[in-house]
Design a protein around this motif. Structure first.
Motif, short mmCIF file in Angstrom:
data_model
loop_
_atom_site.label_atom_id
_atom_site.label_comp_id
_atom_site.label_asym_id
_atom_site.label_seq_id
_atom_site.Cartn_x
_atom_site.Cartn_y
_atom_site.Cartn_z
N ASP A 93 45.50 10.22 23.67
CA ASP A 93 45.62 11.54 24.49
C ASP A 93 44.87 11.11 25.80
O ASP A 93 43.85 10.54 25.80
N VAL A 94 45.50 11.81 26.80
CA VAL A 94 44.75 11.74 28.07
C VAL A 94 44.64 13.50 28.50
O VAL A 94 45.71 13.93 28.44
N HIS A 95 43.59 13.65 29.07
CA HIS A 95 43.37 14.96 29.86
C HIS A 95 42.47 14.99 31.11
O HIS A 95 41.60 14.01 31.12
N ARG A 96 42.91 15.87 32.02
CA ARG A 96 42.18 15.99 33.24
C ARG A 96 40.74 16.54 33.09
O ARG A 96 40.87 17.51 32.21
N LEU A 97 39.74 16.27 33.63
CA LEU A 97 38.53 17.08 33.65
C LEU A 97 38.39 17.92 34.70
O LEU A 97 38.53 17.61 35.83
N VAL A 98 38.16 19.21 34.49
CA VAL A 98 38.27 20.24 35.44
C VAL A 98 37.02 21.20 35.43
O VAL A 98 36.54 21.31 34.31
N GLU A 99 36.58 21.79 36.36
CA GLU A 99 35.33 22.36 36.51
C GLU A 99 35.83 23.97 35.95
O GLU A 99 36.99 24.32 36.03
N GLY A 100 34.94 24.68 35.23
CA GLY A 100 35.39 25.87 34.71
C GLY A 100 35.92 25.83 33.52
O GLY A 100 36.59 26.81 32.85
N ARG A 101 35.76 24.75 32.67
CA ARG A 101 36.32 24.49 31.25
C ARG A 101 35.16 23.85 30.52
O ARG A 101 34.54 23.02 30.81
N PRO A 102 35.07 24.49 29.19
CA PRO A 102 34.06 23.86 28.24
C PRO A 102 34.45 22.55 27.97
O PRO A 102 35.82 22.43 27.81
N CYS A 103 33.51 21.77 27.79
CA CYS A 103 33.83 20.29 27.43
C CYS A 103 33.75 20.12 25.96
O CYS A 103 32.57 19.67 25.31
N ILE A 104 34.90 20.33 25.18
CA ILE A 104 35.12 20.34 23.73
C ILE A 104 35.57 18.95 23.17
O ILE A 104 36.71 18.75 23.63
N LEU A 105 34.94 18.17 22.68
CA LEU A 105 35.22 16.97 22.14
C LEU A 105 34.95 16.58 20.81
O LEU A 105 33.75 16.99 20.35
N GLY A 106 35.86 16.40 20.00
CA GLY A 106 35.59 16.02 18.63
C GLY A 106 35.10 17.49 18.01
O GLY A 106 34.46 17.42 16.83
N GLY A 107 35.41 18.74 18.44
CA GLY A 107 35.11 19.97 18.00
C GLY A 107 33.63 20.30 18.19
O GLY A 107 33.26 21.20 17.63
N VAL A 108 33.03 19.58 19.17
CA VAL A 108 31.71 19.79 19.54
C VAL A 108 31.74 20.13 21.01
O VAL A 108 32.41 19.41 21.91
N GLU A 109 31.10 21.14 21.43
CA GLU A 109 30.89 21.54 22.93
C GLU A 109 29.66 20.60 23.56
O GLU A 109 28.55 20.71 23.26
N LEU A 110 30.11 19.95 24.68
CA LEU A 110 29.09 19.07 25.10
C LEU A 110 28.64 19.69 26.46
O LEU A 110 29.41 20.33 27.14
N PRO A 111 27.26 19.55 26.85
CA PRO A 111 26.65 20.26 28.12
C PRO A 111 27.18 19.28 29.21
O PRO A 111 26.81 18.42 29.44
N HIS A 112 28.27 19.98 29.92
CA HIS A 112 28.91 19.09 30.92
C HIS A 112 29.51 19.98 32.03
O HIS A 112 30.15 20.87 31.59
N PRO A 113 29.46 19.81 33.26
CA PRO A 113 30.01 20.68 34.22
C PRO A 113 31.55 20.65 34.37
O PRO A 113 32.16 21.72 34.89
N THR A 114 32.29 19.89 33.62
CA THR A 114 33.77 19.87 33.84
C THR A 114 34.05 19.71 32.19
O THR A 114 33.26 19.17 31.28
N GLY A 115 35.29 19.98 31.89
CA GLY A 115 36.05 20.25 30.52
C GLY A 115 37.39 19.43 30.77
O GLY A 115 38.02 19.81 31.63
#
Ligand code: MG
Length: 160
Positions: A11-33
């Motif tokens: 899978d591939v996703h674009r990382l953009v501002e204003g989206r929570p960075c949820i990976l593997g069901g865990v929210e990571l502290p990051h400015p893009t998601g």
């Protein structure tokens, strides 16, 4: 006799501002998601596809179309649970899952243990049966500069 099968997911996703960075069901502290119709959790999408693929049950996009309003903003944990349920219905158990996350966005290593535990809990298997590896892109390619995330997953399933 126990039958085993393997599946792969990507899978591939674009990382953009204003989206929570949820990976593997865990929210990571990051400015893009990850951008997307659902919460964009590329790890759970790749794992879901690997699980479904191993059982010969099509793929996530076929089962949960991104044109369907029902799945808008979906929690990808629910997508993985539904995928697992479909596979379990056919008598399969998940053996192990191995995941590679390629990104120059969020750092994976500090959150790896939590992500492994999260994916393992969703699949109902022990944490040592889920492995997650983060890779950078050496500054190369379309995903470089933190613009996106790509995830590969492999899965083994078995049934008696
Ligand atoms: Mg996806």
């Amino acid at each position: 006799m126990t039958t085993i099968r393997t599946g792969i997911g990507f899978d591939v996703h674009r990382l953009v501002e204003g989206r929570p960075c949820i990976l593997g069901g865990v929210e990571l502290p990051h400015p893009t998601g990850p951008d997307g119709h659902s919460d964009g959790d590329a790890v759970l999408h790749a794992v879901s596809d690997a699980v479904l693929g191993a059982a010969g049950l099509d793929d996530l996009g076929t089962r949960f179309p991104d044109t369907d309003e029902e799945w808008k903003g979906a929690d990808s944990r629910d997508l993985l649970r539904a995928s697992l349920a479909a596979v379990s219905e056919e008598g399969w158990r998940v053996g192990n899952v191995d995941v590679v996350i390629a990104t120059e966005g969020p750092r994976i290593a500090p959150h790896r243990a939590e992500m492994r535990a999260s994916v393992a809990a969703l699949l109902g298997i022990s944490t040592d049966c889920v492995n997650i590896k983060g890779k950078t892109l050496e500054g190369l390619g379309a995903l470089a500069g933190g613009a996106g995330i790509a995830v590969q997953a492999a899965c083994l399933i078995e049934r008696d």
